[in-house]
Design a protein around this motif. Structure first.
Motif, PDB file in Angstrom:
ATOM      1  N   GLN A 204       0.823  -1.209   0.000  1.00  0.00           N
ATOM      2  CA  GLN A 204       0.000   0.000   0.000  1.00  0.00           C
ATOM      3  C   GLN A 204       0.860   1.263   0.000  1.00  0.00           C
ATOM      4  OE1 GLN A 204       0.477  -1.956   2.491  1.00  0.00           O
ATOM      5  NE2 GLN A 204       0.716  -0.842   4.411  1.00  0.00           N
ATOM      6  N   ALA A 215      11.659  13.566  -4.523  1.00  0.00           N
ATOM      7  CA  ALA A 215      11.930  14.449  -3.381  1.00  0.00           C
ATOM      8  C   ALA A 215      13.314  14.163  -2.794  1.00  0.00           C
ATOM      9  CB  ALA A 215      10.846  14.279  -2.320  1.00  0.00           C
TER      10      ALA A 215
ATOM     11  N   LYS B 112       9.860  21.541   2.886  1.00  0.00           N
ATOM     12  CA  LYS B 112      10.464  20.221   2.705  1.00  0.00           C
ATOM     13  C   LYS B 112      10.309  19.399   3.972  1.00  0.00           C
ATOM     14  CE  LYS B 112      15.143  21.536   4.176  1.00  0.00           C
ATOM     15  NZ  LYS B 112      16.542  21.727   3.746  1.00  0.00           N
ATOM     16  N   ALA B 117      11.298  11.670   2.731  1.00  0.00           N
ATOM     17  CA  ALA B 117      11.666  12.799   1.878  1.00  0.00           C
ATOM     18  C   ALA B 117      10.455  13.302   1.119  1.00  0.00           C
ATOM     19  CB  ALA B 117      12.751  12.358   0.886  1.00  0.00           C
ATOM     20  N   ASP B 118      10.209  14.612   1.189  1.00  0.00           N
ATOM     21  CA  ASP B 118       9.087  15.178   0.450  1.00  0.00           C
ATOM     22  C   ASP B 118       9.278  16.681   0.295  1.00  0.00           C
ATOM     23  OD1 ASP B 118       6.646  15.168  -0.923  1.00  0.00           O
ATOM     24  OD2 ASP B 118       5.784  13.740   0.486  1.00  0.00           O
ATOM     25  N   VAL B 119       8.628  17.240  -0.704  1.00  0.00           N
ATOM     26  CA  VAL B 119       8.702  18.684  -0.958  1.00  0.00           C
ATOM     27  C   VAL B 119       7.350  19.189  -1.465  1.00  0.00           C
ATOM     28  CG1 VAL B 119      11.181  18.711  -1.546  1.00  0.00           C
ATOM     29  CG2 VAL B 119       9.492  18.302  -3.341  1.00  0.00           C
ATOM     30  N   HIS B 147       0.074  16.142  -8.414  1.00  0.00           N
ATOM     31  CA  HIS B 147       0.772  15.547  -7.271  1.00  0.00           C
ATOM     32  C   HIS B 147      -0.021  15.889  -6.022  1.00  0.00           C
ATOM     33  CE1 HIS B 147       4.757  15.787  -9.729  1.00  0.00           C
ATOM     34  NE2 HIS B 147       3.991  14.799 -10.118  1.00  0.00           N
ATOM     35  N   LYS B 149      -1.217  16.270  -2.331  1.00  0.00           N
ATOM     36  CA  LYS B 149      -0.533  16.434  -1.042  1.00  0.00           C
ATOM     37  C   LYS B 149      -1.500  16.140   0.094  1.00  0.00           C
ATOM     38  CE  LYS B 149       2.964  18.481  -3.210  1.00  0.00           C
ATOM     39  NZ  LYS B 149       4.326  17.956  -3.331  1.00  0.00           N
ATOM     40  N   ARG B 162       2.757  14.371   2.833  1.00  0.00           N
ATOM     41  CA  ARG B 162       3.138  13.273   1.945  1.00  0.00           C
ATOM     42  C   ARG B 162       2.516  13.506   0.567  1.00  0.00           C
ATOM     43  NH1 ARG B 162       5.450   7.852   2.985  1.00  0.00           N
ATOM     44  NH2 ARG B 162       7.036   8.094   1.377  1.00  0.00           N
ATOM     45  N   THR B 163       3.292  13.241  -0.472  1.00  0.00           N
ATOM     46  CA  THR B 163       2.867  13.489  -1.850  1.00  0.00           C
ATOM     47  C   THR B 163       2.585  12.188  -2.588  1.00  0.00           C
ATOM     48  OG1 THR B 163       4.258  15.448  -1.915  1.00  0.00           O
ATOM     49  CG2 THR B 163       3.532  14.561  -4.041  1.00  0.00           C
ATOM     50  N   PHE B 164       1.505  12.184  -3.381  1.00  0.00           N
ATOM     51  CA  PHE B 164       1.133  11.024  -4.200  1.00  0.00           C
ATOM     52  C   PHE B 164       1.015  11.463  -5.648  1.00  0.00           C
ATOM     53  CE2 PHE B 164       0.198   8.086  -0.790  1.00  0.00           C
ATOM     54  CZ  PHE B 164       0.121   8.954   0.286  1.00  0.00           C
ATOM     55  N   MET B 165       1.564  10.657  -6.555  1.00  0.00           N
ATOM     56  CA  MET B 165       1.573  11.024  -7.978  1.00  0.00           C
ATOM     57  C   MET B 165       0.294  10.578  -8.684  1.00  0.00           C
ATOM     58  SD  MET B 165       5.547  10.153  -8.922  1.00  0.00           S
ATOM     59  CE  MET B 165       5.238  10.397 -10.674  1.00  0.00           C
ATOM     60  N   GLU B 168      -0.762  12.425 -11.959  1.00  0.00           N
ATOM     61  CA  GLU B 168       0.182  12.192 -13.053  1.00  0.00           C
ATOM     62  C   GLU B 168       0.069  10.740 -13.549  1.00  0.00           C
ATOM     63  OE1 GLU B 168       4.260  13.310 -12.306  1.00  0.00           O
ATOM     64  OE2 GLU B 168       4.701  13.248 -14.451  1.00  0.00           O
ATOM     65  N   GLU B 239      -4.225   5.421  -3.321  1.00  0.00           N
ATOM     66  CA  GLU B 239      -3.724   6.570  -2.560  1.00  0.00           C
ATOM     67  C   GLU B 239      -4.335   6.602  -1.163  1.00  0.00           C
ATOM     68  OE1 GLU B 239      -4.107  10.443  -4.452  1.00  0.00           O
ATOM     69  OE2 GLU B 239      -4.219  11.363  -2.468  1.00  0.00           O
ATOM     70  N   ALA B 242      -2.751   4.158   1.112  1.00  0.00           N
ATOM     71  CA  ALA B 242      -1.416   4.565   1.547  1.00  0.00           C
ATOM     72  C   ALA B 242      -1.454   5.756   2.496  1.00  0.00           C
ATOM     73  CB  ALA B 242      -0.547   4.894   0.331  1.00  0.00           C
TER      74      ALA B 242
END
Lengths: 297, 297
Positions: A204, A215, B112, B117-119, B147, B149, B162-165, B168, B239, B242
């Motif tokens: 997941q 990132a 950040k 790791a995330d931005v 993306h 957030k 946390r970022t999910f694509m 995209e 998503e 997760a």
């Protein structure tokens, strides 16, 4: 050297055409062109094949056995899918009507599964080739590639199968998504394994881990090889998590390009599977030979 | 009508530039161009902005507050990421050096996170805008888009994100993968919900369910709208699986385009979350207003 083909074996995919001049089970010569199914309309298949094989023809009519997307609806002749469970090869393969008198072409039909919905074209020939070399083999075949197939084989039949878009996802993400700025050439085994273990044990998290590759690079300048291997590991790990019902406790043979097959084989061995590998081109040829033998001469 | 801007608010993303002529908290006019960050080199930002806003300038120097990818390394001026936990807005925003005397430009820095790791760049301004309208709000903001957030806010600080694509991935799969032949326009709520429920409850199946969209279409001619909705449901479901640690038992506000926000909000309500929605452009403007107030005039 003058090659005289007794018959011609053809692996005709979406993007490539590969032909083999054969004498019985022996390959005399081979030739490849970029005239894949996706570039041809119905009238262009025969000229494309003749252009590649004309020098091998000895007069009279030469048998051609072809597999792959050439048998799709948009191909030369539609070879309708056969429903599993079924032997990998049909007793009757599909003749192409109205060809030049020089060639008598037959196309191996693909397989379908109603539930879960799935299809294959080309891989059934590799499965047939493998089974022709390993009679009475029961287990699971994994055919990694653009669309990876997992195939459960028992009592000389394909019982069920499942397709994963892992190779296509890797290509899209590494070449066309925001990750293209972070993923480059090269490889890193430890990064592959870390990605694999993470998404195999916690599938997941995949959706969140993809952007983290970008990132991490922005924050810490990750080497491009490491990003590539991690992305591959994450995607293959997610596939293994989803295909667990196929491989858990099974005997597995991986049929594919050597480097990719070895990645899958190592990952499966780490999960305690008894795993071996076989070359995909060898298996395609063995399958086309088996199809010709079924044709009966 | 002659518009005279007291100051100018700018939302400058990768692919688009949007400017607002402001008087205090009021929008007098707005203008948009396709001069996004990705199309400009450093020398081209100022002319692009002047081309869009020249008619609003009243003589003297006009303040401009900008957010988004304009502050990236490849942007007009690099506005270095600030590490969470931190308020969404910095006390000092980053001035662009050496601009034309007509404009005094400041850029809001992104945020950040070191681990995982995330931005983000641009979304911090929407978060700040939301918090300026809802003081002392604690909970989770979801900002769906290319993306997506997920942002945990507490005590007026961004605690983690946390970022999910997802957006995209949807675009790549529906437009560039083999699924492009099956996914078309339109929508089907039931298909969305079925895909969502499946990958939310069994996220490991996502990898297998993607190709099944194509196979179903080949075998049963699935309507293109149904395939589109199912793909969206599968990806958003993955998503949500997760991001569960973010939303479970939380108060959520979804900030995005209306149709997409409603999809997320309905899905979260079905999971028992207390969910509301807010418009992303409103929140961006509110955030730019808050940033200007910090600038101190």
């Amino acid at each position: 050297m003058n090659v005289q083909a007794e018959w011609i074996a053809v692996d005709w995919g979406t993007s490539r055409l590969r032909a083999f001049a054969m004498a019985g089970d022996r390959v005399l010569a081979n030739a490849t062109s970029e005239q894949g199914m996706s570039k041809l309309n119905k009238a262009e298949f025969e000229p494309a094949l003749l252009a590649l094989t004309r020098d091998w023809l000895v007069g009279g009519t030469t048998d051609v056995i072809a597999c792959g997307m050439v048998g799709a609806r948009q191909g030369w002749v539609e070879a309708p899918y056969r429903a599993v469970p079924t032997p990998a090869l049909a007793e009757k393969i599909i003749p192409v009507p109205d060809t030049d008198a020089q060639l008598r072409v037959h196309v191996v039909p693909g397989l379908k599964q109603v539930k879960p919905a799935d299809v294959m074209r080309g891989e059934e020939t590799q499965v047939a080739g493998f089974l022709s070399r390993h009679p009475n083999w029961d287990g699971v075949l994994c055919l990694p590639g653009t669309h990876t197939k997992w195939v459960h084989v028992s009592a000389d039949e394909v019982v069920s199968f499942r397709t994963f878009m892992t190779g296509e996802l890797f290509a899209l993400l590494s070449e066309q998504s925001v990750l293209q700025h972070s993923v480059g050439d090269g490889w890193d085994d430890a990064a592959f394994r870390a990605g694999l273990d993470l998404s195999l044990s916690r599938p997941q998290t995949l959706a969140a881990e993809l952007f983290a590759i970008r990132a991490s690079d922005l924050l810490e300048a990750t080497p491009a090889a490491l990003a590539r291997a991690r992305l591959s590991g994450l995607l293959i790990g997610a596939e293994l998590a989803a295909s667990r019902p196929y491989w858990l406790g099974q005997q597995i043979t991986v049929i594919g390009e050597t480097a990719l097959s070895n990645l899958y084989a190592e990952a499966l061995k780490a999960q305690g599977c008894f795993t071996s590998v076989a070359d995909c081109q060898d298996m395609t040829l063995a399958g086309l030979i088996a199809a010709r033998n079924l044709l009966g001469n």
